[in-house]
Write a protein that holds these residues in place. Structure first.
Motif, PDB file in Angstrom:
ATOM      1  N   LEU A 136      10.842   0.626   2.027  1.00 51.14           N
ATOM      2  CA  LEU A 136       9.397   0.800   1.888  1.00 51.14           C
ATOM      3  C   LEU A 136       8.932   0.397   0.489  1.00 51.14           C
ATOM      4  N   ASP A 137       9.746   0.686  -0.515  1.00 56.27           N
ATOM      5  CA  ASP A 137       9.404   0.268  -1.878  1.00 56.27           C
ATOM      6  C   ASP A 137       9.376  -1.257  -1.989  1.00 56.27           C
ATOM      7  N   ARG A 138      10.288  -1.903  -1.328  1.00 58.89           N
ATOM      8  CA  ARG A 138      10.314  -3.369  -1.332  1.00 58.89           C
ATOM      9  C   ARG A 138       9.114  -3.937  -0.576  1.00 58.89           C
ATOM     10  N   GLY A 139       8.654  -3.215   0.417  1.00 59.83           N
ATOM     11  CA  GLY A 139       7.526  -3.668   1.217  1.00 59.83           C
ATOM     12  C   GLY A 139       7.968  -4.211   2.562  1.00 59.83           C
ATOM     13  N   ILE A 140       7.431  -3.641   3.616  1.00 58.38           N
ATOM     14  CA  ILE A 140       7.643  -4.147   4.975  1.00 58.38           C
ATOM     15  C   ILE A 140       6.320  -4.776   5.391  1.00 58.38           C
ATOM     16  N   ALA A 141       6.305  -6.090   5.480  1.00 60.14           N
ATOM     17  CA  ALA A 141       5.056  -6.830   5.608  1.00 60.14           C
ATOM     18  C   ALA A 141       4.536  -6.873   7.037  1.00 60.14           C
ATOM     19  N   ALA A 142       3.214  -6.788   7.125  1.00 60.15           N
ATOM     20  CA  ALA A 142       2.518  -6.993   8.394  1.00 60.15           C
ATOM     21  C   ALA A 142       1.942  -8.408   8.369  1.00 60.15           C
ATOM     22  N   LEU A 143       2.473  -9.299   9.175  1.00 61.06           N
ATOM     23  CA  LEU A 143       2.002 -10.678   9.191  1.00 61.06           C
ATOM     24  C   LEU A 143       0.728 -10.785  10.022  1.00 61.06           C
ATOM     25  N   PRO A 144      -0.343 -11.354   9.457  1.00 59.28           N
ATOM     26  CA  PRO A 144      -1.582 -11.488  10.229  1.00 59.28           C
ATOM     27  C   PRO A 144      -1.440 -12.540  11.318  1.00 59.28           C
ATOM     28  N   ALA A 145      -2.254 -12.422  12.362  1.00 57.80           N
ATOM     29  CA  ALA A 145      -2.212 -13.391  13.457  1.00 57.80           C
ATOM     30  C   ALA A 145      -2.679 -14.766  12.993  1.00 57.80           C
ATOM     31  N   SER A 146      -3.568 -14.800  12.009  1.00 56.58           N
ATOM     32  CA  SER A 146      -4.064 -16.069  11.475  1.00 56.58           C
ATOM     33  C   SER A 146      -4.481 -15.851  10.019  1.00 56.58           C
ATOM     34  N   GLY A 147      -4.716 -16.970   9.323  1.00 49.78           N
ATOM     35  CA  GLY A 147      -5.169 -16.894   7.940  1.00 49.78           C
ATOM     36  C   GLY A 147      -4.177 -17.418   6.926  1.00 49.78           C
ATOM     37  N   LEU A 148      -2.926 -17.618   7.344  1.00 51.27           N
ATOM     38  CA  LEU A 148      -1.902 -18.085   6.411  1.00 51.27           C
ATOM     39  C   LEU A 148      -1.725 -19.601   6.448  1.00 51.27           C
ATOM     40  N   GLU A 149      -2.436 -20.280   7.359  1.00 49.95           N
ATOM     41  CA  GLU A 149      -2.213 -21.702   7.578  1.00 49.95           C
ATOM     42  C   GLU A 149      -2.496 -22.553   6.353  1.00 49.95           C
ATOM     43  N   GLN A 150      -3.470 -22.136   5.532  1.00 56.33           N
ATOM     44  CA  GLN A 150      -3.876 -22.963   4.399  1.00 56.33           C
ATOM     45  C   GLN A 150      -3.047 -22.715   3.139  1.00 56.33           C
ATOM     46  N   ASP A 203       0.869  -1.183   0.000  1.00 48.90           N
ATOM     47  CA  ASP A 203       0.000   0.000   0.000  1.00 48.90           C
ATOM     48  C   ASP A 203       0.908   1.236   0.000  1.00 48.90           C
ATOM     49  N   PRO A 204       0.855   2.077  -1.011  1.00 42.73           N
ATOM     50  CA  PRO A 204       1.775   3.219  -1.086  1.00 42.73           C
ATOM     51  C   PRO A 204       1.505   4.306  -0.048  1.00 42.73           C
ATOM     52  N   LYS A 205       0.316   4.351   0.515  1.00 42.04           N
ATOM     53  CA  LYS A 205      -0.023   5.452   1.428  1.00 42.04           C
ATOM     54  C   LYS A 205       0.791   5.443   2.710  1.00 42.04           C
ATOM     55  N   PRO A 206       0.945   4.322   3.414  1.00 39.87           N
ATOM     56  CA  PRO A 206       1.792   4.339   4.614  1.00 39.87           C
ATOM     57  C   PRO A 206       3.227   4.745   4.311  1.00 39.87           C
ATOM     58  N   ALA A 207       3.742   4.310   3.171  1.00 37.38           N
ATOM     59  CA  ALA A 207       5.114   4.672   2.798  1.00 37.38           C
ATOM     60  C   ALA A 207       5.227   6.174   2.552  1.00 37.38           C
ATOM     61  N   GLU A 208       4.243   6.730   1.860  1.00 34.55           N
ATOM     62  CA  GLU A 208       4.269   8.180   1.599  1.00 34.55           C
ATOM     63  C   GLU A 208       4.248   8.965   2.901  1.00 34.55           C
ATOM     64  N   VAL A 224       7.747   1.870   8.720  1.00 37.51           N
ATOM     65  CA  VAL A 224       6.398   1.403   9.050  1.00 37.51           C
ATOM     66  C   VAL A 224       6.040   0.218   8.150  1.00 37.51           C
ATOM     67  N   GLU A 225       5.063  -0.544   8.564  1.00 41.82           N
ATOM     68  CA  GLU A 225       4.554  -1.639   7.732  1.00 41.82           C
ATOM     69  C   GLU A 225       3.727  -1.063   6.582  1.00 41.82           C
ATOM     70  N   ASP A 226       3.980  -1.559   5.385  1.00 36.19           N
ATOM     71  CA  ASP A 226       3.216  -1.061   4.234  1.00 36.19           C
ATOM     72  C   ASP A 226       2.824  -2.160   3.242  1.00 36.19           C
ATOM     73  N   ALA A 227       3.037  -3.420   3.611  1.00 37.30           N
ATOM     74  CA  ALA A 227       2.613  -4.546   2.776  1.00 37.30           C
ATOM     75  C   ALA A 227       1.697  -5.422   3.614  1.00 37.30           C
ATOM     76  N   PHE A 228       0.497  -5.679   3.099  1.00 35.25           N
ATOM     77  CA  PHE A 228      -0.528  -6.341   3.898  1.00 35.25           C
ATOM     78  C   PHE A 228      -1.099  -7.554   3.174  1.00 35.25           C
ATOM     79  N   PHE A 229      -1.401  -8.582   3.939  1.00 28.78           N
ATOM     80  CA  PHE A 229      -1.993  -9.808   3.401  1.00 28.78           C
ATOM     81  C   PHE A 229      -3.373  -9.495   2.828  1.00 28.78           C
ATOM     82  N   ASP A 230      -3.606  -9.937   1.586  1.00 22.16           N
ATOM     83  CA  ASP A 230      -4.899  -9.725   0.927  1.00 22.16           C
ATOM     84  C   ASP A 230      -5.652 -11.048   0.896  1.00 22.16           C
TER      85      ASP A 230
END
Length: 281
Positions: free
Chosen positions: A108-122, A36-41, A184-190
């Protein structure tokens, strides 16, 4: 007791193998993270405001205590008193601020990821897909999970950036402090994009078809029936049932035709004939 063999060639869908194939294909699907470019900006703008304020205060030779309080008021909690004073009065201040700005933008351009607490298991646990919006088409890259930058792994990524620029140890320390304070985190799980990948993987899986050759032994005499053997037996039983049902339909058809013929004959007028083919007088 005797061996059970197939009376004819039979093809059937192996449900268990198909299920395992689907599970494997779905586990190959990568979770999708979107930058998401907004947090980076906002982070870059905030750092720029900090840089300008510090340069202004240092140029006016503001007393240390007042300088720190003004920085603390504008950016509460960003840096400690010692860090602010050390940076403000360091001969490396300008270089540190310039390198920190460059590295911060890069990370920030590369992306600093925010890992979700759950949802990645599958999803696939080893790799992720990172998408960055830009221009008419988003850029996509596949990264190892260990190569994904997070706030937890940011120090290691920062060390690599500093090493690439071959900064001196004093300068590297100042740059590291600044980047860690403003990143800051600027890459988010979709979850929606990721779920589409799962659905596509499931839909693309072809069922596993097994073929039993005519005369092939399905179960050996006295052997314990395995799950695979049970599937073969079920397929053979189903095939036999279809054959029996088809034979039954044929028999029913013949019987129906006989009944229809009998009914048709009984509908005509009946006349007894004597010898010579003439009606009796």
């Amino acid at each position: 007791d005797r061996d059970i063999t197939a009376a004819r060639e039979i093809s059937f869908i192996d449900e268990n193998a198909t299920r395992l194939r689907i599970e494997a294909e779905m586990k190959l699907v990568l979770p999708v993270f979107v930058v998401d470019p907004k947090p980076a900006e906002r982070a870059v703008e905030r750092f720029g405001a900090f840089r300008d304020l510090l340069a202004d205060l240092a140029s006016r030779q503001v007393a240390e205590g007042t300088l720190y309080l003004q920085v603390q008021s504008a950016f509460p909690g960003a840096l400690s008193r010692q860090q602010v004073i050390e940076l403000a009065f360091s001969p490396l201040r300008s270089q540190a601020l310039a390198f920190a700005d460059s590295i911060l933008r890069r990370l920030l351009d590369r992306g600093i990821a925010a890992l979700p607490a759950s949802g990645l298991e599958q999803y696939n646990p080893d790799y992720v897909e990172l998408r960055s919006p830009g221009g008419a088409k988003d850029s996509r890259s596949e990264l190892s999970a260990s190569g994904l930058v997070t706030l937890k792994t940011l120090p290691q990524a920062l060390e690599a950036e500093i090493a690439d620029r071959r900064l001196s140890r004093p300068l590297a320390a100042l740059v590291s402090t600044l980047v860690l304070s403003f990143a800051v985190e600027d890459a988010f799980f979709d979850p929606d994009l990721s779920a589409k990948g799962l659905a596509a993987a499931r839909a693309s899986v072809e069922p596993v078809v097994r073929t039993i050759a005519k005369g092939e032994r399905i179960v050996r005499k006295g052997a314990v029936v395995s799950a695979a053997d049970a599937a073969k037996l079920a397929a053979a039983r189903s095939a036999v049932a279809r054959v029996d049902w088809g034979s039954s339909l044929g028999s029913i058809g013949i019987l129906a035709a006989s009944i229809a013929l009998a009914c048709s004959s009984s509908a005509r007028p009946w006349r007894a004939r004597g010898s010579g083919g003439r009606p009796p007088s």
